[in-house]
Motif scaffolding. Sequence first.
Motif, PDB file in Angstrom:
ATOM      1  N   ASP A  26      69.126 -88.212 -32.718  1.00  0.00           N
ATOM      2  CA  ASP A  26      68.314 -89.441 -32.839  1.00  0.00           C
ATOM      3  C   ASP A  26      69.015 -90.647 -33.455  1.00  0.00           C
ATOM      4  O   ASP A  26      68.375 -91.640 -33.783  1.00  0.00           O
ATOM      5  N   LYS A  29      72.961 -91.870 -29.790  1.00  0.00           N
ATOM      6  CA  LYS A  29      74.144 -91.562 -28.987  1.00  0.00           C
ATOM      7  C   LYS A  29      73.889 -91.827 -27.495  1.00  0.00           C
ATOM      8  O   LYS A  29      74.685 -92.486 -26.830  1.00  0.00           O
ATOM      9  N   ASN A 141      74.680 -97.690 -36.184  1.00  0.00           N
ATOM     10  CA  ASN A 141      73.735 -98.116 -35.138  1.00  0.00           C
ATOM     11  C   ASN A 141      72.350 -98.494 -35.685  1.00  0.00           C
ATOM     12  O   ASN A 141      72.001 -98.128 -36.806  1.00  0.00           O
ATOM     13  N   ASP A 144      69.367-103.632 -35.407  1.00  0.00           N
ATOM     14  CA  ASP A 144      68.187-104.453 -35.094  1.00  0.00           C
ATOM     15  C   ASP A 144      66.982-104.046 -35.939  1.00  0.00           C
ATOM     16  O   ASP A 144      65.980-104.748 -35.995  1.00  0.00           O
TER      17      ASP A 144
HETATM   18  P1  GDP Z   1      70.519 -89.255 -29.706  1.00  0.00           P
HETATM   19  O1  GDP Z   1      69.687 -88.067 -30.045  1.00  0.00           O
HETATM   20  O2  GDP Z   1      71.540 -89.521 -30.742  1.00  0.00           O
HETATM   21  O3  GDP Z   1      71.095 -89.246 -28.321  1.00  0.00           O
HETATM   22  O4  GDP Z   1      69.521 -90.534 -29.819  1.00  0.00           O
HETATM   23  P2  GDP Z   1      68.812 -91.360 -28.647  1.00  0.00           P
HETATM   24  O5  GDP Z   1      69.774 -92.216 -27.931  1.00  0.00           O
HETATM   25  O6  GDP Z   1      67.988 -90.434 -27.835  1.00  0.00           O
HETATM   26  O7  GDP Z   1      67.870 -92.313 -29.522  1.00  0.00           O
HETATM   27  C1  GDP Z   1      66.895 -91.781 -30.386  1.00  0.00           C
HETATM   28  C2  GDP Z   1      65.803 -92.809 -30.611  1.00  0.00           C
HETATM   29  O8  GDP Z   1      66.328 -93.927 -31.303  1.00  0.00           O
HETATM   30  C3  GDP Z   1      65.211 -93.352 -29.314  1.00  0.00           C
HETATM   31  O9  GDP Z   1      63.830 -93.547 -29.511  1.00  0.00           O
HETATM   32  C4  GDP Z   1      65.914 -94.669 -29.132  1.00  0.00           C
HETATM   33  O10 GDP Z   1      65.153 -95.613 -28.403  1.00  0.00           O
HETATM   34  C5  GDP Z   1      66.114 -95.117 -30.558  1.00  0.00           C
HETATM   35  N1  GDP Z   1      67.311 -95.957 -30.707  1.00  0.00           N
HETATM   36  C6  GDP Z   1      68.564 -95.674 -30.306  1.00  0.00           C
HETATM   37  N2  GDP Z   1      69.395 -96.668 -30.598  1.00  0.00           N
HETATM   38  C7  GDP Z   1      68.663 -97.635 -31.185  1.00  0.00           C
HETATM   39  C8  GDP Z   1      68.953 -98.923 -31.721  1.00  0.00           C
HETATM   40  O11 GDP Z   1      70.084 -99.418 -31.718  1.00  0.00           O
HETATM   41  N3  GDP Z   1      67.901 -99.620 -32.271  1.00  0.00           N
HETATM   42  C9  GDP Z   1      66.638 -99.112 -32.325  1.00  0.00           C
HETATM   43  N4  GDP Z   1      65.685 -99.856 -32.876  1.00  0.00           N
HETATM   44  N5  GDP Z   1      66.342 -97.905 -31.841  1.00  0.00           N
HETATM   45  C10 GDP Z   1      67.324 -97.171 -31.272  1.00  0.00           C
END
Ligand code: GDP
Length: 365
Positions: A26, A29, A141, A144
Amino acid sequence: EVEAARNAASTENLRSPICCILGHVDTGKTKLLDKIRQTNVQEGEAGGITQQIGATYFPVEALRKKTAVVNPDGAFEFKVPGLLVIDTPGHESFTNLRSRGSSLCNIAILVVDIMHGLEPQTLESMRLLRDRKTPFIVALNKIDRLYGWKPIANNGFRESLNLQNKGVQNEFRDRLEKTKLAFAEQGFNAELFYENKSMAKYVSLVPTSAHTGEGIPDMLKLLVTLTQERMTRQLMYLSEVECTVLEVKVIEGLGTTIDVVLSNGILHEGDTIVLCGTDGAITTQVRALLTPAEMKELRVKSVYVHNKTVKAALGVKITANGLDSAIAGSRLLVAKNKDDEDEIEELEEDVMGDLENLMSRISRT
Ligand code: GDP
């Protein structure tokens, strides 16, 4: 011979580095990967980004366009032909991408949520990166989400930060300092990328947002800088093939196929390849080297293009007989002479030397 000369080892002729994305669940990535792949068709921004097997390839033209906002006078010089980014974020692909203990992933992006700091899988990723001596940068990351952040889509981070009000800037500094401290506790010195005076001593932190795209131009430029300035030796072409099996997949009409990352050298249709199998080494001939067809022509019959040869670095699907027992994570070796039984035997022994490691990993997952 001509091919060999063209690919002669030289620091002037580098292959594309391979990049993996790691980090806690989350942290963003997948979203970051989606964002860097995203192209702006109106502005002709695609620049030849291609979806590959298990990876996305960014040719230098695409990198140039995606970093233009932080390279306005074009003074930054690109020496790598492109960048290959592995599509499956997380430990799995990183640990699969290795060869005799050394990692085939040249550089990694460790994603940290700026609002959460270091989390358990962040620490685990850091241990892996340290063990494999893989250079990495940190995407700090979700900037915002800093309270009151006013986004400017796809902007360079530094300019975006300067345009924020004092409160936002203070919160950023505060979280940055906490992150640096947390890295120091893990034995890593870390610095904000544009305040980093020594990439050899300090890990660079690049603030990003996968939602607004801010900081992503900086992140890409930093990946290129770090690879071409500090890793030229690893990025020289080898006559020898370096190739790793990422996945073993049954595909209708093709049988059992292997998805591999070719990190160095050249593969040819018909090559005799040797890899690890659960019932002993597999020696077989490459029937087809497949890469995805472009999506332009929706009625094309096959989703794959057949290639006579493929050159590193890229992801490719291989079809061949006898792949049913192939093991993901295995190295793939190529015989120089398919009729030389001694050579084949040597390669088989060599590749099976990895088996113990591979099996212990399989039993753990
Ligand atoms: P992963 O598990 O690392 O692959 O994470 P995800 O890409 O699935 O993102 C997890 C959650 O964080 C999702 O709901 C995304 O929309 C949110 N998210 C990811 N990057 C950002 C960001 O730069 N800003 C915000 N506000 N939310 C983000």
